[in-house]
Scaffold this active site. Structure first.
Site, PDB file in Angstrom:
ATOM      1  N   ARG A  16      10.776  -7.200  -3.775  1.00  0.00           N
ATOM      2  CA  ARG A  16       9.479  -7.704  -3.301  1.00  0.00           C
ATOM      3  C   ARG A  16       8.649  -6.571  -2.702  1.00  0.00           C
ATOM      4  O   ARG A  16       7.650  -6.145  -3.262  1.00  0.00           O
ATOM      5  CB  ARG A  16       9.692  -8.820  -2.269  1.00  0.00           C
ATOM      6  N   HIS A 210       9.297   2.007   7.858  1.00  0.00           N
ATOM      7  CA  HIS A 210       8.799   2.819   6.751  1.00  0.00           C
ATOM      8  C   HIS A 210       8.994   4.282   7.118  1.00  0.00           C
ATOM      9  O   HIS A 210       8.938   4.649   8.298  1.00  0.00           O
ATOM     10  CB  HIS A 210       7.320   2.531   6.488  1.00  0.00           C
ATOM     11  N   CYS A 241       3.041  -1.191   1.938  1.00  0.00           N
ATOM     12  CA  CYS A 241       2.098  -2.299   2.087  1.00  0.00           C
ATOM     13  C   CYS A 241       0.785  -1.978   1.383  1.00  0.00           C
ATOM     14  O   CYS A 241       0.137  -0.985   1.707  1.00  0.00           O
ATOM     15  CB  CYS A 241       1.838  -2.576   3.573  1.00  0.00           C
ATOM     16  N   ASN A 250       9.209   2.762   1.925  1.00  0.00           N
ATOM     17  CA  ASN A 250      10.106   2.049   2.826  1.00  0.00           C
ATOM     18  C   ASN A 250      11.325   2.915   3.114  1.00  0.00           C
ATOM     19  O   ASN A 250      11.640   3.854   2.380  1.00  0.00           O
ATOM     20  CB  ASN A 250      10.588   0.756   2.165  1.00  0.00           C
TER      21      ASN A 250
END
Length: 302
Positions: A16, A210, A241, A250
């Protein structure tokens, strides 16, 4: 001396959070294959997709097909991001195990990410949480910009506490604290957790770092020392994001696993199978992924 737990839960968010911001279009079948590979690594939690309106995140428009197409392994929680009741209908149709609701601690990021004020977001999420619980599923909460906002700069811990209080009151089981733009440092992490842990038990909190500025692993160490044992990570360091400029990268699951294993902290994850899954998705996205583990292999796809 820092204090470390005997075991840690790593929650894989690559399918995701990793893929939502990728330029390359990943075929639905390849996503399913990758998630099936992840299911065989020993991971107990995989965030497989998002049921956000496809026009906002086209890369995850095949959410229902992916969720229905994977091979479910008993003992693994397959979760997805759910923004509203429309998304929840699709998520329940796809039989997800858990819904993840999300909002920001900073007003401007919330407006740009959700198109609503923080106050206007609460009733929407309350409906999602309640209906998810009614359907017999668990709910996880995400709060973004905990350590800094790309639009407003520093975010007060009081703002984070207000959002956390409301989400727990709604009935979420766990709250993931997001360093959305990768600005946190270990001292800041410690100070924020000191405040939050006076209100919420450590087992109800997770960290989502992150590595934009190279501090994610140091922040994990600070969190471990504070008693946190759940960490979100994305295999290969995929993603970021789309509403936070410069937030690519990430914390890489494979790098996190290397550090934890070396410290004698149990994760239950098979490193060889995890690296094989990382190499698979690296080939599909067509570029070298940023994790240090993959770079040491000297392989570059694309």
């Amino acid at each position: 001396m820092l204090k470390f737990p005997e075991k840690v839960t790593v929650k894989e968010v690559g399918p995701r959070d990793g893929l939502q911001n990728e330029q390359a279009v990943i075929a639905t079948g390849d996503k399913i294959t990758w998630i099936n590979q992840l299911s065989l690594t020993g991971l107990k939690y995989i965030e497989i997709t998002s049921f956000v309106n496809p026009k906002w995140i086209p890369a995850l428009a095949d959410a229902v097909e992916v969720a229905k197409g994977i091979e479910r392994v008993p003992g693994i929680t397959y979760t997805a991001l759910v923004p509203n009741l429309r998304g929840l209908e699709r998520a329940l149709e796809a039989n997800i195990d858990e819904a993840a609701v999300f909002m920001s601690a900073s007003e401007t990021h919330n407006l740009k990410n959700i198109n609503k004020s923080i106050e206007d977001t609460y009733p929407v999420l309350q409906e999602v949480v309640q209906e998810t619980i009614n359907a017999g599923k668990s709910v996880r909460g995400y709060v973004s910009t905990v350590f800094g906002c790309p639009y407003e700069g520093p975010v007060s811990v009081e703002a984070v506490v207000r959002v956390a209080d409301r989400l727990f009151e709604m009935g979420i089981g766990e709250l993931s604290l997001g360093d959305t733009i990768g600005v946190a440092n270990p001292r800041q992490v410690t100070e924020v957790l000191k405040v939050l842990l006076k209100r919420f038990p450590a087992e109800k909190l997770a960290m989502h770092f992150h590595d934009t500025r190279g501090t994610a692993m140091a922040n994990v160490l600070a969190s471990l020392d504070m008693g946190i044992t759940v960490f979100d990570a994305s295999l290969g360091g995929l993603g970021g994001c789309p509403y936070a400029p410069g937030a690519s990268g990430n914390l890489a699951t494979d790098d996190l696993l290397y550090m934890l294993e070396g410290m004698g902290i149990h994760t239950g994850i098979d490193r060889d199978k995890l690296i094989a899954a990382a190499l698979f998705i690296q080939e599909k996205v067509g570029r070298q992924l940023p994790s240090h583990s993959l770079q040491t292999l000297g392989s570059c796809a694309g």
